[in-house]
Design a protein around this motif. Structure first.
Motif, PDB file in Angstrom:
ATOM      1  N   ASN A   1       4.422  -6.298   4.695  1.00  0.00           N
ATOM      2  CA  ASN A   1       3.942  -5.051   4.114  1.00  0.00           C
ATOM      3  C   ASN A   1       3.359  -5.367   2.741  1.00  0.00           C
ATOM      4  OD1 ASN A   1       6.139  -5.184   2.288  1.00  0.00           O
ATOM      5  ND2 ASN A   1       7.458  -4.085   3.708  1.00  0.00           N
ATOM      6  N   ARG A   2       3.115  -4.360   1.947  1.00  0.00           N
ATOM      7  CA  ARG A   2       2.478  -4.594   0.643  1.00  0.00           C
ATOM      8  C   ARG A   2       3.337  -5.421  -0.302  1.00  0.00           C
ATOM      9  NH1 ARG A   2      -0.559   0.767  -1.488  1.00  0.00           N
ATOM     10  NH2 ARG A   2      -2.203   0.759   0.064  1.00  0.00           N
ATOM     11  N   THR A   3       4.640  -5.340  -0.154  1.00  0.00           N
ATOM     12  CA  THR A   3       5.519  -6.011  -1.107  1.00  0.00           C
ATOM     13  C   THR A   3       6.205  -7.251  -0.548  1.00  0.00           C
ATOM     14  OG1 THR A   3       7.345  -4.569  -0.487  1.00  0.00           O
ATOM     15  CG2 THR A   3       5.981  -3.883  -2.355  1.00  0.00           C
TER      16      THR A   3
ATOM     17  N   SER B   1       2.071 -11.418   5.982  1.00  0.00           N
ATOM     18  CA  SER B   1       2.250 -10.254   5.132  1.00  0.00           C
ATOM     19  C   SER B   1       2.898  -9.157   5.970  1.00  0.00           C
ATOM     20  CB  SER B   1       0.895  -9.796   4.590  1.00  0.00           C
ATOM     21  OG  SER B   1       1.058  -8.716   3.732  1.00  0.00           O
TER      22      SER B   1
END
Length: 179
Positions: free
Chosen positions: A50-52, A48
């Motif tokens: 970042n969040r997106t 992951s």
């Protein structure tokens, strides 16, 4: 006048429905070498950034090359009081049939297209190199599973058995959530 208002309301309603979208997220990946003398995984992970932006990568180190007889079994499970079979359980002879003629099995072709552009599994047999899947992004899978082939919401497991010379050599389980 009333019909014009209803028409505007209908357009607004249709626009709002179009704005509602599903989202796919990888939740886990498990790679298992059933026959470690035949294959082993150098790496198998989710990252992951970042969040997106989340992606999946794996590298299978092959020890007895070249491969000339490969079968792949893919089964999809949905989590409903444990993982239960969902839609497909197919086995394809990759060397003899599928890689020579991808249109021979349209369901497997769709599944293969989910990762083909991120992998080196894109030519016919023999395979004389390691198998890699590099940075398969969740956004690409999201488009395929929500826009191309709408899939219901829920938690899913994509289970695959990699069979060489009629023996199961490796399994790969990819867990995903569709919300």
């Amino acid at each position: 006048m009333v019909s014009q208002i209803r028409l505007v309301q209908l357009f607004i309603f249709l626009y709002l429905i179009n704005q509602i979208s599903s989202k796919v997220e990888f939740t886990n990946i498990q790679c298992t070498a059933v026959d470690p003398e035949f294959v082993n995984f150098d790496y198998c992970f989710l990252k992951s950034v970042n969040r997106t932006y989340k992606y999946l990568s794996l590298k299978a180190k092959l020890f007895k090359i070249p491969f000339t007889k490969i079968k792949v079994n893919v089964e999809i499970f949905q989590k409903l009081n444990g993982y239960k079979p969902f839609l497909y359980n197919i086995t394809v002879d990759a060397c003899k049939t599928y890689l020579r003629n991808p249109k021979s099995n349209l369901i497997f072709q769709f599944m293969h297209n989910l990762f083909q552009s991120y992998s080196n599994m894109n030519h016919s047999c023999p395979y004389d190199h390691d198998i890699m899947l590099e940075k398969l992004s969740v956004s690409f899978i999201d488009i395929q599973l929500t826009k191309v082939l709408p899939v219901p919401r829920g938690d899913f497991m994509f289970h695959s058995n990699w069979i060489a010379y009629n023996k199961n050599r490796a399994t790969v389980n990819v867990y995903a959530s569709l919300s």
